[in-house]
Design a protein around this motif. Structure first.
Motif, PDB file in Angstrom:
ATOM      1  N   GLY A 215      -5.289   2.557  -8.535  1.00 18.60           N
ATOM      2  CA  GLY A 215      -6.584   1.883  -8.534  1.00 18.60           C
ATOM      3  C   GLY A 215      -7.734   2.833  -8.261  1.00 18.60           C
ATOM      4  O   GLY A 215      -8.817   2.696  -8.829  1.00 18.60           O
ATOM      5  N   ALA A 216      -7.496   3.819  -7.387  1.00 20.36           N
ATOM      6  CA  ALA A 216      -8.534   4.810  -7.104  1.00 20.36           C
ATOM      7  C   ALA A 216      -8.839   5.640  -8.354  1.00 20.36           C
ATOM      8  O   ALA A 216      -9.996   5.982  -8.610  1.00 20.36           O
ATOM      9  CB  ALA A 216      -8.117   5.703  -5.945  1.00 20.36           C
ATOM     10  N   LEU A 217      -7.805   5.948  -9.130  1.00 17.60           N
ATOM     11  CA  LEU A 217      -8.044   6.657 -10.395  1.00 17.60           C
ATOM     12  C   LEU A 217      -8.854   5.792 -11.348  1.00 17.60           C
ATOM     13  O   LEU A 217      -9.806   6.263 -11.976  1.00 17.60           O
ATOM     14  CB  LEU A 217      -6.725   7.050 -11.065  1.00 17.60           C
ATOM     15  CG  LEU A 217      -6.029   8.300 -10.588  1.00 17.60           C
ATOM     16  CD1 LEU A 217      -4.837   8.611 -11.481  1.00 17.60           C
ATOM     17  CD2 LEU A 217      -6.957   9.493 -10.516  1.00 17.60           C
ATOM     18  N   ALA A 218      -8.468   4.531 -11.448  1.00 21.15           N
ATOM     19  CA  ALA A 218      -9.147   3.621 -12.377  1.00 21.15           C
ATOM     20  C   ALA A 218     -10.610   3.392 -11.987  1.00 21.15           C
ATOM     21  O   ALA A 218     -11.457   3.202 -12.859  1.00 21.15           O
ATOM     22  CB  ALA A 218      -8.403   2.288 -12.440  1.00 21.15           C
ATOM     23  N   ALA A 219     -10.905   3.442 -10.687  1.00 20.74           N
ATOM     24  CA  ALA A 219     -12.255   3.162 -10.197  1.00 20.74           C
ATOM     25  C   ALA A 219     -13.081   4.430  -9.976  1.00 20.74           C
ATOM     26  O   ALA A 219     -14.147   4.371  -9.369  1.00 20.74           O
ATOM     27  CB  ALA A 219     -12.167   2.371  -8.897  1.00 20.74           C
ATOM     28  N   SER A 220     -12.584   5.555 -10.472  1.00 24.47           N
ATOM     29  CA  SER A 220     -13.288   6.817 -10.256  1.00 24.47           C
ATOM     30  C   SER A 220     -13.206   7.681 -11.512  1.00 24.47           C
ATOM     31  O   SER A 220     -12.602   7.297 -12.505  1.00 24.47           O
ATOM     32  CB  SER A 220     -12.668   7.574  -9.078  1.00 24.47           C
ATOM     33  OG  SER A 220     -11.416   8.129  -9.436  1.00 24.47           O
ATOM     34  N   ARG A 221     -13.767   8.864 -11.402  1.00 25.79           N
ATOM     35  CA  ARG A 221     -13.668   9.858 -12.466  1.00 25.79           C
ATOM     36  C   ARG A 221     -12.721  10.983 -12.063  1.00 25.79           C
ATOM     37  O   ARG A 221     -12.652  12.006 -12.733  1.00 25.79           O
ATOM     38  CB  ARG A 221     -15.047  10.422 -12.773  1.00 25.79           C
ATOM     39  CG  ARG A 221     -15.980   9.364 -13.311  1.00 25.79           C
ATOM     40  CD  ARG A 221     -17.370   9.896 -13.489  1.00 25.79           C
ATOM     41  NE  ARG A 221     -18.235   8.781 -13.890  1.00 25.79           N
ATOM     42  CZ  ARG A 221     -19.301   8.917 -14.630  1.00 25.79           C
ATOM     43  NH1 ARG A 221     -19.669  10.099 -15.041  1.00 25.79           N
ATOM     44  NH2 ARG A 221     -20.017   7.868 -14.940  1.00 25.79           N
ATOM     45  N   ALA A 222     -12.015  10.791 -10.972  1.00 30.08           N
ATOM     46  CA  ALA A 222     -11.126  11.827 -10.444  1.00 30.08           C
ATOM     47  C   ALA A 222      -9.911  12.020 -11.341  1.00 30.08           C
ATOM     48  O   ALA A 222      -9.515  11.123 -12.088  1.00 30.08           O
ATOM     49  CB  ALA A 222     -10.680  11.468  -9.031  1.00 30.08           C
ATOM     50  N   ASP A 223      -9.315  13.196 -11.220  1.00 27.85           N
ATOM     51  CA  ASP A 223      -8.086  13.522 -11.942  1.00 27.85           C
ATOM     52  C   ASP A 223      -6.845  13.174 -11.138  1.00 27.85           C
ATOM     53  O   ASP A 223      -5.791  12.880 -11.700  1.00 27.85           O
ATOM     54  CB  ASP A 223      -8.054  15.023 -12.261  1.00 27.85           C
ATOM     55  CG  ASP A 223      -9.245  15.452 -13.083  1.00 27.85           C
ATOM     56  OD1 ASP A 223      -9.367  14.983 -14.232  1.00 27.85           O
ATOM     57  OD2 ASP A 223     -10.060  16.247 -12.575  1.00 27.85           O
ATOM     58  N   VAL A 224      -6.979  13.228  -9.814  1.00 25.65           N
ATOM     59  CA  VAL A 224      -5.854  12.983  -8.900  1.00 25.65           C
ATOM     60  C   VAL A 224      -6.351  12.087  -7.776  1.00 25.65           C
ATOM     61  O   VAL A 224      -7.475  12.270  -7.282  1.00 25.65           O
ATOM     62  CB  VAL A 224      -5.317  14.310  -8.313  1.00 25.65           C
ATOM     63  CG1 VAL A 224      -4.182  14.056  -7.338  1.00 25.65           C
ATOM     64  CG2 VAL A 224      -4.861  15.255  -9.416  1.00 25.65           C
ATOM     65  N   ALA A 225      -5.529  11.130  -7.374  1.00 23.74           N
ATOM     66  CA  ALA A 225      -5.881  10.267  -6.244  1.00 23.74           C
ATOM     67  C   ALA A 225      -4.702  10.179  -5.292  1.00 23.74           C
ATOM     68  O   ALA A 225      -3.551  10.063  -5.716  1.00 23.74           O
ATOM     69  CB  ALA A 225      -6.257   8.865  -6.721  1.00 23.74           C
ATOM     70  N   VAL A 226      -5.020  10.242  -4.020  1.00 28.81           N
ATOM     71  CA  VAL A 226      -4.005  10.089  -2.981  1.00 28.81           C
ATOM     72  C   VAL A 226      -4.333   8.829  -2.190  1.00 28.81           C
ATOM     73  O   VAL A 226      -5.504   8.527  -1.962  1.00 28.81           O
ATOM     74  CB  VAL A 226      -3.935  11.335  -2.067  1.00 28.81           C
ATOM     75  CG1 VAL A 226      -5.199  11.514  -1.239  1.00 28.81           C
ATOM     76  CG2 VAL A 226      -2.701  11.296  -1.177  1.00 28.81           C
ATOM     77  N   SER A 227      -3.290   8.093  -1.803  1.00 32.65           N
ATOM     78  CA  SER A 227      -3.501   6.879  -1.020  1.00 32.65           C
ATOM     79  C   SER A 227      -2.567   6.871   0.182  1.00 32.65           C
ATOM     80  O   SER A 227      -1.477   7.452   0.151  1.00 32.65           O
ATOM     81  CB  SER A 227      -3.249   5.626  -1.866  1.00 32.65           C
ATOM     82  OG  SER A 227      -1.876   5.503  -2.179  1.00 32.65           O
ATOM     83  N   VAL A 228      -3.028   6.190   1.235  1.00 35.29           N
ATOM     84  CA  VAL A 228      -2.216   6.032   2.443  1.00 35.29           C
ATOM     85  C   VAL A 228      -2.408   4.624   2.994  1.00 35.29           C
ATOM     86  O   VAL A 228      -3.515   4.094   3.005  1.00 35.29           O
ATOM     87  CB  VAL A 228      -2.572   7.075   3.523  1.00 35.29           C
ATOM     88  CG1 VAL A 228      -2.279   8.486   3.031  1.00 35.29           C
ATOM     89  CG2 VAL A 228      -3.996   6.969   3.986  1.00 35.29           C
ATOM     90  N   THR A 229      -1.306   4.035   3.436  1.00 32.07           N
ATOM     91  CA  THR A 229      -1.347   2.730   4.086  1.00 32.07           C
ATOM     92  C   THR A 229      -0.200   2.664   5.078  1.00 32.07           C
ATOM     93  O   THR A 229       0.931   3.007   4.747  1.00 32.07           O
ATOM     94  CB  THR A 229      -1.293   1.578   3.050  1.00 32.07           C
ATOM     95  OG1 THR A 229      -1.397   0.329   3.742  1.00 32.07           O
ATOM     96  CG2 THR A 229      -0.051   1.614   2.182  1.00 32.07           C
ATOM     97  N   GLY A 230      -0.509   2.289   6.303  1.00 31.70           N
ATOM     98  CA  GLY A 230       0.541   2.303   7.308  1.00 31.70           C
ATOM     99  C   GLY A 230       0.149   1.586   8.585  1.00 31.70           C
ATOM    100  O   GLY A 230      -0.904   0.956   8.663  1.00 31.70           O
ATOM    101  N   ILE A 231       1.011   1.732   9.574  1.00 31.94           N
ATOM    102  CA  ILE A 231       0.813   1.094  10.877  1.00 31.94           C
ATOM    103  C   ILE A 231       0.698   2.199  11.921  1.00 31.94           C
ATOM    104  O   ILE A 231       1.695   2.803  12.318  1.00 31.94           O
ATOM    105  CB  ILE A 231       1.974   0.136  11.207  1.00 31.94           C
ATOM    106  CG1 ILE A 231       2.123  -0.901  10.087  1.00 31.94           C
ATOM    107  CG2 ILE A 231       1.742  -0.534  12.562  1.00 31.94           C
ATOM    108  CD1 ILE A 231       3.408  -1.696  10.140  1.00 31.94           C
ATOM    109  N   ALA A 232      -0.530   2.482  12.330  1.00 36.74           N
ATOM    110  CA  ALA A 232      -0.780   3.578  13.266  1.00 36.74           C
ATOM    111  C   ALA A 232      -0.558   3.161  14.718  1.00 36.74           C
ATOM    112  O   ALA A 232      -0.358   4.002  15.571  1.00 36.74           O
ATOM    113  CB  ALA A 232      -2.200   4.106  13.081  1.00 36.74           C
TER     114      ALA A 232
END
Length: 160
Positions: A84-101
């Protein structure tokens, strides 16, 4: 970690690639680390802090079905966030993180310290990594997540 982030930005600049971040449990720490480095604007295209499920859906297009079936802390959600970050941006690479800190919010199935990361490359595959840091304390879980996100971004470079 700053030296490592500087080297990463240099490698992305040399490769002519840009980065977007999609962060939940790190709350913008990845983007913050990268943009603290002078010249990062030639590589960091944008960052999304999508802490709530609504933000994940509205900003990144994570489907309600994915969130309902798998939860916010899951492989499916991490992959959808990166894509989704790629689709919503002009970036070539997107990294995502989701967790329980932590310190709260964990369960037997999804304990404190569980983090899902994903990295998507335009025209390429989306890679996933799951880590179980354990209950190390909120700050340490978040810092280790940033380090693992840098790993994924390094792995996404051509020739890696």
């Amino acid at each position: 970690m700053r030296d490592r982030a500087t080297a990463l930005l240099d490698a992305y600049k040399t490769a002519g690639l840009t980065i977007a971040t999609a962060e939940s449990c790190t709350g913008g720490l990845i983007a913050g680390l990268l943009t603290d480095i002078p010249g990062s604007s030639s590589v960091v295209e944008r960052g999304f802090v999508t802490y709530s499920n609504e933000a994940k859906s509205e900003c990144l297009g994570v489907s309600a079905d994915t969130l309902l079936a798998h939860g916010a802390v899951s492989e499916a959600t991490a992959r959808a966030m990166a894509e989704g970050a790629l689709a919503a941006s002009r970036a070539d690479v997107a990294v995502s993180v989701t967790g329980i800190a932590g310190p709260g919010g964990g369960s037997a199935e999804k304990p404190v310290g569980l983090v899902h990361l994903a990295c998507a490359r335009r025209g390429g595959e989306t890679r996933h990594r799951v880590v179980r840091y354990g209950d190390l304390g909120r700050s340490m879980v978040r810092l280790r997540t940033v380090a693992d996100a840098l790993d994924l971004l390094e792995d996404a470079l051509p020739g890696s």
